[in-house]
Design a protein around this motif. Structure first.
Motif, PDB file in Angstrom:
ATOM      1  N   GLN A 124      -1.889  13.430  -3.520  1.00 47.25           N
ATOM      2  CA  GLN A 124      -2.882  13.626  -4.580  1.00 47.25           C
ATOM      3  C   GLN A 124      -3.867  12.467  -4.669  1.00 47.25           C
ATOM      4  O   GLN A 124      -4.766  12.473  -5.500  1.00 47.25           O
ATOM      5  N   GLY A 125      -3.673  11.444  -3.828  1.00 50.60           N
ATOM      6  CA  GLY A 125      -4.642  10.367  -3.749  1.00 50.60           C
ATOM      7  C   GLY A 125      -4.311   9.087  -4.485  1.00 50.60           C
ATOM      8  O   GLY A 125      -5.187   8.250  -4.692  1.00 50.60           O
ATOM      9  N   PRO A 181      10.989   3.954   3.949  1.00 53.23           N
ATOM     10  CA  PRO A 181      10.353   5.188   3.461  1.00 53.23           C
ATOM     11  C   PRO A 181       8.858   5.194   3.770  1.00 53.23           C
ATOM     12  O   PRO A 181       8.223   4.141   3.865  1.00 53.23           O
ATOM     13  N   GLN A 182       8.336   6.384   3.920  1.00 51.07           N
ATOM     14  CA  GLN A 182       6.908   6.538   4.160  1.00 51.07           C
ATOM     15  C   GLN A 182       6.123   6.047   2.952  1.00 51.07           C
ATOM     16  O   GLN A 182       6.627   6.035   1.832  1.00 51.07           O
ATOM     17  N   TYR A 183       4.895   5.667   3.190  1.00 54.56           N
ATOM     18  CA  TYR A 183       3.951   5.255   2.144  1.00 54.56           C
ATOM     19  C   TYR A 183       4.480   4.071   1.332  1.00 54.56           C
ATOM     20  O   TYR A 183       4.320   4.005   0.121  1.00 54.56           O
ATOM     21  N   PHE A 201      -1.416  -4.583   8.394  1.00 50.68           N
ATOM     22  CA  PHE A 201      -1.686  -3.156   8.225  1.00 50.68           C
ATOM     23  C   PHE A 201      -0.794  -2.549   7.152  1.00 50.68           C
ATOM     24  O   PHE A 201      -1.190  -1.624   6.474  1.00 50.68           O
ATOM     25  N   ALA A 202       0.405  -3.095   7.001  1.00 53.30           N
ATOM     26  CA  ALA A 202       1.327  -2.554   5.995  1.00 53.30           C
ATOM     27  C   ALA A 202       0.869  -2.954   4.603  1.00 53.30           C
ATOM     28  O   ALA A 202       0.506  -4.097   4.367  1.00 53.30           O
ATOM     29  N   GLY A 203       0.871  -1.991   3.688  1.00 53.45           N
ATOM     30  CA  GLY A 203       0.532  -2.282   2.299  1.00 53.45           C
ATOM     31  C   GLY A 203       1.732  -2.870   1.592  1.00 53.45           C
ATOM     32  O   GLY A 203       2.785  -3.078   2.187  1.00 53.45           O
ATOM     33  N   ASP A 204       1.548  -3.150   0.307  1.00 54.39           N
ATOM     34  CA  ASP A 204       2.660  -3.692  -0.469  1.00 54.39           C
ATOM     35  C   ASP A 204       3.727  -2.630  -0.681  1.00 54.39           C
ATOM     36  O   ASP A 204       3.425  -1.504  -1.063  1.00 54.39           O
ATOM     37  N   GLN A 205       4.961  -2.992  -0.459  1.00 54.42           N
ATOM     38  CA  GLN A 205       6.098  -2.112  -0.682  1.00 54.42           C
ATOM     39  C   GLN A 205       6.304  -1.948  -2.188  1.00 54.42           C
ATOM     40  O   GLN A 205       6.172  -2.922  -2.926  1.00 54.42           O
ATOM     41  N   TYR A 206       6.625  -0.735  -2.635  1.00 51.69           N
ATOM     42  CA  TYR A 206       6.944  -0.544  -4.046  1.00 51.69           C
ATOM     43  C   TYR A 206       8.291  -1.211  -4.330  1.00 51.69           C
ATOM     44  O   TYR A 206       9.293  -0.940  -3.662  1.00 51.69           O
ATOM     45  N   VAL A 207       8.305  -2.098  -5.321  1.00 51.64           N
ATOM     46  CA  VAL A 207       9.520  -2.790  -5.746  1.00 51.64           C
ATOM     47  C   VAL A 207       9.583  -2.670  -7.260  1.00 51.64           C
ATOM     48  O   VAL A 207       8.642  -3.030  -7.958  1.00 51.64           O
ATOM     49  N   GLU A 218      -4.562  -0.745  -1.124  1.00 50.43           N
ATOM     50  CA  GLU A 218      -4.488  -1.030  -2.558  1.00 50.43           C
ATOM     51  C   GLU A 218      -3.135  -1.647  -2.906  1.00 50.43           C
ATOM     52  O   GLU A 218      -2.151  -1.447  -2.216  1.00 50.43           O
ATOM     53  N   ALA A 219      -3.085  -2.351  -3.998  1.00 51.26           N
ATOM     54  CA  ALA A 219      -1.835  -2.968  -4.452  1.00 51.26           C
ATOM     55  C   ALA A 219      -0.764  -1.902  -4.700  1.00 51.26           C
ATOM     56  O   ALA A 219      -1.076  -0.754  -5.013  1.00 51.26           O
TER      57      ALA A 219
END
Length: 175
Positions: free
Chosen positions: A107-108, A95-97, A23-29, A158-159
């Motif tokens: 904003q999408g 962190p969220q998102y 369920f978790a998306g890719d973490q921003y790195v 999404e990636a």
């Protein structure tokens, strides 16, 4: 507890862990190779938060030798105590998102987030991308969180963003 019950319980726990990870998306790195640019996500909860409209206290850089894995990414921490708190309850501190800009999600889209542009709301860590975006975010934090939550359901798979954080020179985690 008999062996069958223990095996069933272990299988259920494993399935739940896989479902959560899926369920978790890719973490921003970013270029540092660390989530949240190597900043200590637990430390935010101990920093003095400034009122809306004022610049927050800068985040605390982590140490590259004190890390934990979560959501497919490596998080760095300034102390072993903070790492242990994170390991005990990573969803509370992450962190969220998946570390993307909260206003960007409202904003999408998925855009990077600057670890020094943060706010804790209802015991959750939100990050944003630029000072200007922070202004838009703070005009209606509850409304923007509602929009983010609605949008996140469709964009979460999404990636992760692969963009660089504008106007941010990352302090690589200290060794």
């Amino acid at each position: 507890m008999n062996r069958f019950t223990m095996t069933l319980a272990a299988a259920a726990a494993s399935t739940m862990a896989l479902a959560s990870a899926a369920f978790a998306g890719d973490q921003y790195v970013d270029e540092t190779g660390f989530a949240v640019s190597g900043y200590d996500v637990v430390a935010y909860f101990d920093l003095d938060a400034k009122p809306v409209g004022q610049t927050q206290t800068p985040g605390v850089p982590g140490n590259s030798n004190i890390t934990a894995e979560y959501n497919g990414a490596t998080f760095a921490f300034s102390t072993e105590e903070n790492r242990d708190k994170f390991v005990a309850d990573p969803a509370r501190y992450a962190p969220q998102y998946d570390g993307h800009c909260a206003y960007g999600v409202a904003q999408g889209g998925k855009v990077p987030a600057n670890p020094n542009l943060w706010r804790i709301v209802d015991d959750k860590l939100y990050l944003n991308i630029t000072d200007v975006v922070v202004g838009f975010w703070e005009e209606d934090i509850p409304g923007n969180i509602d929009k983010s939550e609605t949008n996140w359901v469709s964009i979460e798979p999404e990636a992760a963003s692969s963009s660089t954080i504008p106007k941010f020179t990352s302090e690589a985690p200290k060794s």
